[in-house]
Structures are given as C-alpha cells and as structure tokens.
Motif scaffolding. Structure first.
Motif, PDB file in Angstrom:
ATOM      1  N   UNK A   1      92.635  41.732  25.758  1.00 40.39           N
ATOM      2  CA  UNK A   1      93.109  42.186  27.058  1.00 40.39           C
ATOM      3  C   UNK A   1      94.639  42.192  27.078  1.00 40.39           C
ATOM      4  N   UNK A   2      95.163  43.198  27.727  1.00 42.96           N
ATOM      5  CA  UNK A   2      96.604  43.350  27.829  1.00 42.96           C
ATOM      6  C   UNK A   2      97.166  42.337  28.823  1.00 42.96           C
TER       7      UNK A   2
ATOM      8  N   UNK B   1      95.107  42.294  32.171  1.00 46.11           N
ATOM      9  CA  UNK B   1      94.087  43.323  32.332  1.00 46.11           C
ATOM     10  C   UNK B   1      92.733  42.647  32.525  1.00 46.11           C
ATOM     11  N   UNK B   2      91.964  43.138  33.487  1.00 46.38           N
ATOM     12  CA  UNK B   2      90.702  42.483  33.798  1.00 46.38           C
ATOM     13  C   UNK B   2      89.698  43.487  34.341  1.00 46.38           C
ATOM     14  N   UNK B   3      88.438  43.253  34.076  1.00 43.98           N
ATOM     15  CA  UNK B   3      87.383  44.108  34.605  1.00 43.98           C
ATOM     16  C   UNK B   3      86.836  43.473  35.882  1.00 43.98           C
ATOM     17  N   UNK B   4      86.962  44.152  37.008  1.00 47.44           N
ATOM     18  CA  UNK B   4      86.540  43.552  38.274  1.00 47.44           C
ATOM     19  C   UNK B   4      85.026  43.536  38.439  1.00 47.44           C
ATOM     20  N   UNK B   5      84.539  42.556  39.184  1.00 48.04           N
ATOM     21  CA  UNK B   5      83.150  42.528  39.587  1.00 48.04           C
ATOM     22  C   UNK B   5      82.955  43.550  40.697  1.00 48.04           C
ATOM     23  N   UNK B   6      81.700  43.899  40.957  1.00 51.14           N
ATOM     24  CA  UNK B   6      81.417  44.852  42.025  1.00 51.14           C
ATOM     25  C   UNK B   6      81.967  44.408  43.364  1.00 51.14           C
ATOM     26  N   UNK B   7      81.841  43.116  43.657  1.00 52.49           N
ATOM     27  CA  UNK B   7      82.340  42.597  44.928  1.00 52.49           C
ATOM     28  C   UNK B   7      83.856  42.675  45.009  1.00 52.49           C
TER      29      UNK B   7
END
Length: 202
Positions: free
Chosen positions: A9-10, A78-84
């Motif tokens: 992740x960046x 850098x991060x992948x968000x949860x749906x919420x």
C-alpha cells in the motif's frame, strides 16, 4: 507452490499544501486534508476537511475537477474502504458541503469567519461549555488558508482575527486557542464594539 504477490500500500508523508492523488482512497494517520473544486467562473471552493482516522474517498464524488491537498503536515495510507465507510464518507461530504455553503452566505464577514472557526473547532477540537479549543498551528489554519475556506480575502481574515483577539473572544491557552461562544452572540447582534476582556476571563 503458488506464487503470492503481496501488494504494498502506498504511504505518503506530506508537507502542508502538498497535492495528493485524488484517484486513490486514503486513510489519514496524522494531520488534516482539504478537498476543493472550482466554480464555473474558476473560483476555488472547499468541499470538506478531514482529520486523523478519517477515510477520504474522492473517487466516489461525481466531480471532474477535484484537488486533494494536505491542509497541514500529514501522513496518509492507501486503503480499501468497507461498504459502511463508503456510505459514511458520502454522507459526511454532503453535510460538510452544505455547511460550508451555508457559512459562505453569512454576513458580515466577521460573523462568517467566527462561525467557520466554531465549526472547525466542533469537528476537530475540544468542545466545552465556554466554546471550542483547537491548535490552529497544528492544523495550519493560516490567515491565507482561512481566507480560502471562508471565501474571504486574506486582509479581511487578518483584520477579523485581530478583532477577535483584541475583544477577548479568541484566547491563547498554552498551545491551543479557545474560541468563546459568546463572541457569536455579540457578532449576531451586529455590535461594532465588542467589550474588551482579560486573557483569563471566562
């Protein structure tokens, strides 16, 4: 044996004013970010402010012209968000945009700036019965920055901040600054002369 590729992740360490790619989802580890766009006449306006722990997802916004800047020195990942988190970001962004639009219509200029400072303090500072405390230095809330967010001139912001301090409604308390709510009442009355207060008054 399967080859497993680990995606790195960046992570960015940013100076105040640094531009950040707006096609990446960012989680703020330290510092503050500001998202801006431009009007049809080319005038910049702020869409939102975010601080430590927040997830900023510019790609969700249906705007072609966006600029994501480090408001202060900051560290983001850098991060992948949860749906919420996606839903929460959209709701927060809509509320912030509506608030900033409403603030931009406040008159006179000193009242607009005072309301903006109260709002920032309520979002990122400490709230008490007296008012809000925050470190303007840590957030890098310079007169120029406040002018850009409030859509006032830097000269107007400088004069207003001096007025707030001389009148005792903006008080230095250690590394933080306390903005007294009673100043809002006085400005709403439209009084030209605010009563001078001692630095320890409350």
């Amino acid at each position: 044996m399967n080859n497993i590729m680990t995606l790195r992740r960046l992570r960015l360490h940013l100076q105040a004013g640094a531009s950040i790619p707006n096609d990446v989802n960012w989680r703020i580890e330290e510092g503050y970010l500001r998202l801006s766009s431009w009007s049809d006449r080319g005038e910049p306006f702020t869409l939102g402010l975010w601080g430590p722990g927040a997830m900023v997802i510019p790609s969700l916004l249906a705007l072609s012209l966006l600029q994501l800047l480090a408001l202060s020195t900051a560290r983001v990942e850098e991060s992948e968000p949860f749906g919420s988190e996606r839903e929460a970001f959209l709701i927060d962004h809509a509320l912030q945009t509506a608030t900033l639009l409403r603030l931009s219509r406040s008159r006179p200029a000193e009242l607009r700036l005072f309301r903006l400072l109260l709002w920032i303090g309520e979002c990122f500072g400490r709230v008490s019965r007296r008012g809000v405390s925050m470190s303007m230095e840590d957030m890098n809330l310079t007169h120029r920055c406040l002018a850009e967010i409030s859509r006032l001139t830097r000269v107007t912001v400088t004069k207003a901040m001096s007025h707030f301090r001389q009148s005792g409604y903006l008080i230095q308390e250690g590394c933080d600054e306390l903005l007294l709510r009673e100043g809002l009442t006085q400005l709403q009355r439209g009084d030209e002369t605010l009563p001078l207060r001692s630095q320890g008054a409350g």
